[in-house]
Design a protein around this motif. Structure first.
Motif, mmCIF file in Angstrom:
data_model
loop_
_atom_site.group_PDB
_atom_site.id
_atom_site.type_symbol
_atom_site.label_atom_id
_atom_site.label_comp_id
_atom_site.label_asym_id
_atom_site.label_seq_id
_atom_site.Cartn_x
_atom_site.Cartn_y
_atom_site.Cartn_z
ATOM 1 N N HIS A 95 0.829 -1.217 0.000
ATOM 2 C CA HIS A 95 0.000 0.000 0.000
ATOM 3 C C HIS A 95 0.859 1.261 0.000
ATOM 4 O O HIS A 95 0.551 2.239 0.665
ATOM 5 N N GLY A 96 1.928 1.225 -0.790
ATOM 6 C CA GLY A 96 2.851 2.347 -0.862
ATOM 7 C C GLY A 96 2.499 3.340 -1.949
ATOM 8 O O GLY A 96 3.359 4.104 -2.370
ATOM 9 N N THR A 97 1.251 3.333 -2.416
ATOM 10 C CA THR A 97 0.902 4.235 -3.506
ATOM 11 C C THR A 97 -0.150 5.263 -3.126
ATOM 12 O O THR A 97 -0.188 6.325 -3.701
ATOM 13 N N ASN A 140 11.778 13.086 -3.055
ATOM 14 C CA ASN A 140 10.414 12.759 -3.460
ATOM 15 C C ASN A 140 9.466 13.019 -2.300
ATOM 16 O O ASN A 140 9.563 12.368 -1.266
ATOM 17 N N LEU A 141 8.548 13.961 -2.511
ATOM 18 C CA LEU A 141 7.583 14.283 -1.462
ATOM 19 C C LEU A 141 6.304 13.475 -1.637
ATOM 20 O O LEU A 141 5.792 13.351 -2.739
ATOM 21 N N THR A 145 1.474 8.670 2.329
ATOM 22 C CA THR A 145 1.921 7.392 2.894
ATOM 23 C C THR A 145 2.704 7.517 4.182
ATOM 24 O O THR A 145 2.790 6.557 4.928
ATOM 25 N N GLY A 146 3.335 8.641 4.413
ATOM 26 C CA GLY A 146 4.247 8.729 5.549
ATOM 27 C C GLY A 146 5.508 7.914 5.285
ATOM 28 O O GLY A 146 6.328 7.738 6.172
ATOM 29 N N TYR A 147 5.632 7.359 4.107
ATOM 30 C CA TYR A 147 6.790 6.612 3.625
ATOM 31 C C TYR A 147 6.960 5.231 4.258
ATOM 32 O O TYR A 147 7.748 4.439 3.764
ATOM 33 N N HIS A 148 6.246 4.916 5.319
ATOM 34 C CA HIS A 148 6.418 3.609 5.973
ATOM 35 C C HIS A 148 6.126 2.473 4.997
ATOM 36 O O HIS A 148 6.910 1.528 4.888
ATOM 37 N N SER A 149 5.023 2.564 4.290
ATOM 38 C CA SER A 149 4.655 1.505 3.358
ATOM 39 C C SER A 149 5.574 1.485 2.134
ATOM 40 O O SER A 149 5.821 0.427 1.556
#
Length: 178
Positions: A95-97, A140-141, A145-149
């Motif tokens: 779910h990184g999108t 990349n902003l 996601t908070g980038y965790h995924s």
């Protein structure tokens, strides 16, 4: 001025103004709208493409300076069978999108990171560390996601690639939905 580029494996010839940006040529001139325009100042990373194998922010590159180069956009990232790449599949599974606006730029930048992580002689561990991935993503902003995924997706993709296996589906643990 008359220029040529190889974009996603296809030769393209066109006339361009000296001040035309690569992102403008890709989106407006070639209709490759997967490359996004977010900030126009090189800070958000939504416009990242691969230029001769290196990830670059196409809003900072003049089309004329890219003449004769190989350009790969998100539309050119695929497997020979047309499926998602291991990185794309891992990001999907983790779910990184989220909203997807930053995703093309992230996939382009992270594709270079994954290739580097897999070929680096010093990288004898299973997956890059969270800190290494987050450092690579500083350009990349993402507001969703908070980038965790995203970090989990990159680690999953690297682990699968090192094992020369397809990206495995997430495994549910007791009482947890996947």
């Amino acid at each position: 001025m008359d220029l040529s580029l190889n974009v996603n494996g296809r030769p393209e010839q066109f006339s361009a103004q000296p001040n035309e940006l690569l992102v403008e040529r890709l989106r407006d001139g070639l209709g490759l709208t997967g490359t996004k325009v977010g900030c126009d100042t090189g800070q958000c990373g939504s416009c990242v493409v691969r230029l001769d194998g290196r990830s670059v922010k196409s809003c900072l590159v003049l089309t004329a300076s890219a003449a004769g180069s190989q350009v790969t956009t998100i539309e050119g990232v695929t497997t020979p069978g047309g499926e998602l790449t291991g990185l794309q599949e891992a990001l999907r599974q983790e779910h990184g999108t989220q909203c997807g606006f930053c995703t093309p730029g992230m996939v382009m930048a992270l594709g270079e990171f994954v290739e580097t992580a897999l070929t680096d002689d010093a990288a004898d561990r299973e997956a890059p560390t969270e800190a290494e991935i987050r450092e690579w993503l500083t350009g990349n902003l993402c507001r969703c996601t908070g980038y965790h995924s995203v970090v989990r997706g990159v680690q999953r993709a690297c682990s699968a690639a090192r094992a020369e296996e397809p990206v495995a589906a997430p495994v549910a643990t007791s009482g947890q939905e996947v």
